[in-house]
Design an enzyme around this catalytic site. Structure first.
Site, PDB file in Angstrom:
ATOM      1  N   CYS A  39      90.895  35.034  33.002  1.00  0.00           N
ATOM      2  CA  CYS A  39      91.665  33.797  33.092  1.00  0.00           C
ATOM      3  C   CYS A  39      93.025  34.039  33.735  1.00  0.00           C
ATOM      4  O   CYS A  39      93.505  35.180  33.794  1.00  0.00           O
ATOM      5  CB  CYS A  39      91.919  33.207  31.692  1.00  0.00           C
ATOM      6  N   CYS A  43      96.196  29.744  31.265  1.00  0.00           N
ATOM      7  CA  CYS A  43      94.958  29.086  30.845  1.00  0.00           C
ATOM      8  C   CYS A  43      95.146  28.414  29.482  1.00  0.00           C
ATOM      9  O   CYS A  43      95.649  29.036  28.537  1.00  0.00           O
ATOM     10  CB  CYS A  43      93.817  30.086  30.763  1.00  0.00           C
ATOM     11  N   CYS A  70      86.937  32.112  34.554  1.00  0.00           N
ATOM     12  CA  CYS A  70      86.952  31.045  33.546  1.00  0.00           C
ATOM     13  C   CYS A  70      86.709  29.702  34.226  1.00  0.00           C
ATOM     14  O   CYS A  70      87.319  29.397  35.251  1.00  0.00           O
ATOM     15  CB  CYS A  70      88.307  31.051  32.840  1.00  0.00           C
ATOM     16  N   CYS A  73      90.250  27.339  33.665  1.00  0.00           N
ATOM     17  CA  CYS A  73      91.431  27.503  34.517  1.00  0.00           C
ATOM     18  C   CYS A  73      91.042  27.838  35.951  1.00  0.00           C
ATOM     19  O   CYS A  73      91.828  27.634  36.869  1.00  0.00           O
ATOM     20  CB  CYS A  73      92.381  28.564  33.954  1.00  0.00           C
TER      21      CYS A  73
END
Length: 364
Positions: A39, A43, A70, A73
């Site tokens: 991430c 995030c 991810c 994000c």
């Protein structure tokens, strides 16, 4: 020595993750061993335990180690694709009648599901595609009227589809009926008054519903001219002494003297749904505090809409009651202010100490 530097760097990285620091985005990514996902520092996902986290200088390194981006994000590639999709949707809504472009149709045009498109569009633009389309439709209608088109012709060309839809949408999108807008506010009566204040001259104007303009300047003439330009065909008249406006002026002056931190006065302002949300967020900032444009955008659930927040601040017609001076740049810099950065600095300096506002340029 290098091991100590690495430990210190990871400590800083972890603090950025804890703080969800957007300024750290692009410097590194963090990967979570228990989920196999990496991430950005900002995030919004639930934070993992520190023992589950590894840091990588770039997404490619995390992917080489077996982690995947991810979905919340997004990887840089995903972000770029989403930004391109949002730009294409804006182009479509800017150039066509929104009545033909449902969320499903827009999603098909850009290759995204309706739900995903809704999320990424709102995250980027600060409003949903529907709200954006409504705002652009209103802008097209206004442009048509200013060009001399009749209300009906301007409404159809803007994409309202029928006169009934135009009149249903007008109160929220125009702040008045289409006919009133066509007449430049004709039929509306606006009373105003001016007064001396620590920041120069103060103009306060109101309709029968509430305050429609609070402005600051060096002299009355430009302030009065700006009011009349906003309502070119309205009946704009100076209020008589002892009118209801005196109450509003007194409250504002007490506020500037540090005697009344909160200004709770009725308003009558034209605004889009997003502008209203920004103004509500500004009014929620405690006296003596500031927020960055990015923090305001994040609080609204639209972390990528800091520029849109800035535009909403710039269009605020009721300064002080809607305290757009409490919005600052990412590093705390004052950036712009409709009534001058010196006035903004004087307001913030006074609020920080609870003292009276000093004239710009004087020590506070």
């Amino acid at each position: 020595m290098r091991e100590r530097e690495t430990t210190m760097q990871e400590t800083q990285y972890w603090q950025a993750v804890v703080d969800r620091d957007r300024q750290a985005d692009g410097r590194f990514v963090y990967a979570v061993r228990s989920t196999g996902i990496y991430c950005r520092p900002s995030c919004p996902s639930r934070r993992p335990g520190r023992e589950q986290v590894a840091f990588y200088a770039e997404p490619a390194a995390a992917e080489a180690a077996g982690f995947r981006a991810c979905r919340r994000c997004g990887s840089p590639a995903a972000q770029s694709a989403a930004a391109s999709a949002v730009a294409e949707v804006c182009r479509l809504l800017d150039g066509e009648s929104d009545s033909l472009l449902t969320l499903d149709a827009l999603g098909q045009r850009v290759g995204l599901s309706p739900a995903h498109l809704q999320r990424v569009f709102k995250r980027t633009m600060g409003v949903t595609p529907r709200a954006y389309a409504a705002a652009r439709r209103a802008e097209r209608f206004k442009a048509g009227v200013r060009a001399g088109d009749s209300v009906g012709a301007a409404g159809y060309a803007a994409g309202y589809g029928s006169s009934s839809r135009l009149y249903e949408a007008a109160p929220g999108e125009l702040g008045m009926t289409p006919a009133e807008y066509r007449r430049g506010g004709a039929g509306r009566q606006i009373h105003y008054t001016t007064a001396a204040c620590p920041l120069g001259r103060l103009l306060v104007a109101a309709t029968e519903r509430g305050l429609c303009m609070i402005s600051l300047g060096d002299s009355d003439a430009p302030l009065e001219a700006a009011l009349r330009a906003d309502y070119p065909a309205a009946d704009v008249v100076r209020a008589a002494a002892g009118s209801d406006l005196d109450h509003a002026v007194s409250a504002i002056l007490r506020h500037l003297r540090g005697e009344q931190p909160a200004l709770d006065l009725p308003l009558d302002v034209r605004a889009t749904a997003f502008q209203r949300r920004v103004w509500e967020a500004l009014r929620a900032i405690p006296y003596g505090e500031t927020r960055t444009y990015g923090a305001i955008a994040a609080a609204l659930g639209t972390p990528n809409a800091s520029r849109a927040v800035g535009r909403a601040c710039a269009t605020n017609r009721v300064s002080l009651v809607v305290p757009c001076h409490r919005a600052v740049g990412s590093s705390g810099n004052l950036t712009g202010y409709r009534w001058g950065v010196e006035r903004k600095a004087a307001l913030l300096a006074a609020e920080a100490t609870g003292a009276a506002v000093a004239p710009p340029g004087e020590d506070t």
